[in-house]
Design a protein around this motif. Sequence first.
Motif, PDB file in Angstrom:
ATOM      1  N   SER A  64      23.522  63.530  17.024  1.00 20.78           N
ATOM      2  CA  SER A  64      23.444  62.172  17.576  1.00 20.78           C
ATOM      3  C   SER A  64      24.278  62.061  18.844  1.00 20.78           C
ATOM      4  O   SER A  64      23.850  61.452  19.829  1.00 20.78           O
ATOM      5  CB  SER A  64      23.935  61.157  16.551  1.00 20.78           C
ATOM      6  N   SER A  65      25.466  62.655  18.817  1.00 18.86           N
ATOM      7  CA  SER A  65      26.323  62.631  19.993  1.00 18.86           C
ATOM      8  C   SER A  65      25.670  63.365  21.158  1.00 18.86           C
ATOM      9  O   SER A  65      25.695  62.885  22.297  1.00 18.86           O
ATOM     10  CB  SER A  65      27.662  63.283  19.649  1.00 18.86           C
ATOM     11  N   ALA A  66      25.077  64.502  20.867  1.00 19.13           N
ATOM     12  CA  ALA A  66      24.405  65.263  21.931  1.00 19.13           C
ATOM     13  C   ALA A  66      23.224  64.475  22.482  1.00 19.13           C
ATOM     14  O   ALA A  66      22.987  64.477  23.695  1.00 19.13           O
ATOM     15  CB  ALA A  66      23.949  66.611  21.393  1.00 19.13           C
ATOM     16  N   PHE A  67      22.492  63.826  21.619  1.00 17.85           N
ATOM     17  CA  PHE A  67      21.353  63.035  22.087  1.00 17.85           C
ATOM     18  C   PHE A  67      21.822  61.883  22.965  1.00 17.85           C
ATOM     19  O   PHE A  67      21.192  61.567  23.970  1.00 17.85           O
ATOM     20  CB  PHE A  67      20.538  62.501  20.909  1.00 17.85           C
ATOM     21  N   GLN A  68      22.931  61.258  22.589  1.00 17.73           N
ATOM     22  CA  GLN A  68      23.443  60.158  23.403  1.00 17.73           C
ATOM     23  C   GLN A  68      23.861  60.648  24.778  1.00 17.73           C
ATOM     24  O   GLN A  68      23.750  59.936  25.763  1.00 17.73           O
ATOM     25  CB  GLN A  68      24.619  59.483  22.704  1.00 17.73           C
ATOM     26  N   LYS A  69      24.346  61.897  24.863  1.00 16.75           N
ATOM     27  CA  LYS A  69      24.722  62.450  26.162  1.00 16.75           C
ATOM     28  C   LYS A  69      23.497  62.811  26.992  1.00 16.75           C
ATOM     29  O   LYS A  69      23.521  62.726  28.212  1.00 16.75           O
ATOM     30  CB  LYS A  69      25.586  63.695  25.973  1.00 16.75           C
ATOM     31  N   VAL A  70      22.428  63.219  26.347  1.00 16.92           N
ATOM     32  CA  VAL A  70      21.231  63.681  27.044  1.00 16.92           C
ATOM     33  C   VAL A  70      20.272  62.535  27.347  1.00 16.92           C
ATOM     34  O   VAL A  70      19.509  62.598  28.305  1.00 16.92           O
ATOM     35  CB  VAL A  70      20.529  64.775  26.201  1.00 16.92           C
ATOM     36  N   GLU A  71      20.312  61.496  26.555  1.00 15.10           N
ATOM     37  CA  GLU A  71      19.370  60.399  26.717  1.00 15.10           C
ATOM     38  C   GLU A  71      19.378  59.790  28.123  1.00 15.10           C
ATOM     39  O   GLU A  71      18.305  59.549  28.683  1.00 15.10           O
ATOM     40  CB  GLU A  71      19.634  59.324  25.657  1.00 15.10           C
ATOM     41  N   PRO A  72      20.542  59.557  28.756  1.00 17.37           N
ATOM     42  CA  PRO A  72      20.502  59.023  30.121  1.00 17.37           C
ATOM     43  C   PRO A  72      19.787  59.970  31.091  1.00 17.37           C
ATOM     44  O   PRO A  72      19.113  59.520  32.011  1.00 17.37           O
ATOM     45  CB  PRO A  72      21.974  58.859  30.497  1.00 17.37           C
ATOM     46  N   LEU A  73      19.935  61.257  30.895  1.00 20.07           N
ATOM     47  CA  LEU A  73      19.246  62.221  31.754  1.00 20.07           C
ATOM     48  C   LEU A  73      17.737  62.131  31.575  1.00 20.07           C
ATOM     49  O   LEU A  73      16.978  62.235  32.542  1.00 20.07           O
ATOM     50  CB  LEU A  73      19.719  63.645  31.446  1.00 20.07           C
ATOM     51  N   ILE A  74      17.321  61.940  30.355  1.00 19.22           N
ATOM     52  CA  ILE A  74      15.891  61.821  30.084  1.00 19.22           C
ATOM     53  C   ILE A  74      15.345  60.552  30.728  1.00 19.22           C
ATOM     54  O   ILE A  74      14.274  60.561  31.336  1.00 19.22           O
ATOM     55  CB  ILE A  74      15.628  61.809  28.563  1.00 19.22           C
TER      56      ILE A  74
END
Length: 125
Positions: A64-74
Amino acid sequence: MIINASTIIVTVIVVSAIGFGGLQLIRQFALQIAVENFEANQAMDEKEEKSRKKKIALADAAASSAFQKVEPLIQKNGAGTGSRPNTPPAGIEMGSSTSTSAGVVPSSAEVKEEEKLKLLSSDIV
């Protein structure tokens, strides 16, 4: 000492009674050991299960933490829904989802899966 049929019969009965009592005592002792062993195994299984659930929870939290970091990039790349776009942005070639050096942004499911694999492999080593 007189050895006749009655003394032999009495001796056999006494020895049989003592043997039976001794076997019952041994049986109770073995049962007690088996019960203690079973309870110890149950406690170890519960401890392992608790540890496994804790690792799964940590892996989910890391994903979940990794997704939160990657989500803005997406979202910056034009996928407002949080999923990977079907066509890459101009100037970027389509490649494998793991090759981020080529500019391909992995989907959230792929990021979660990669994080879980990293955490599991680090726990094994």
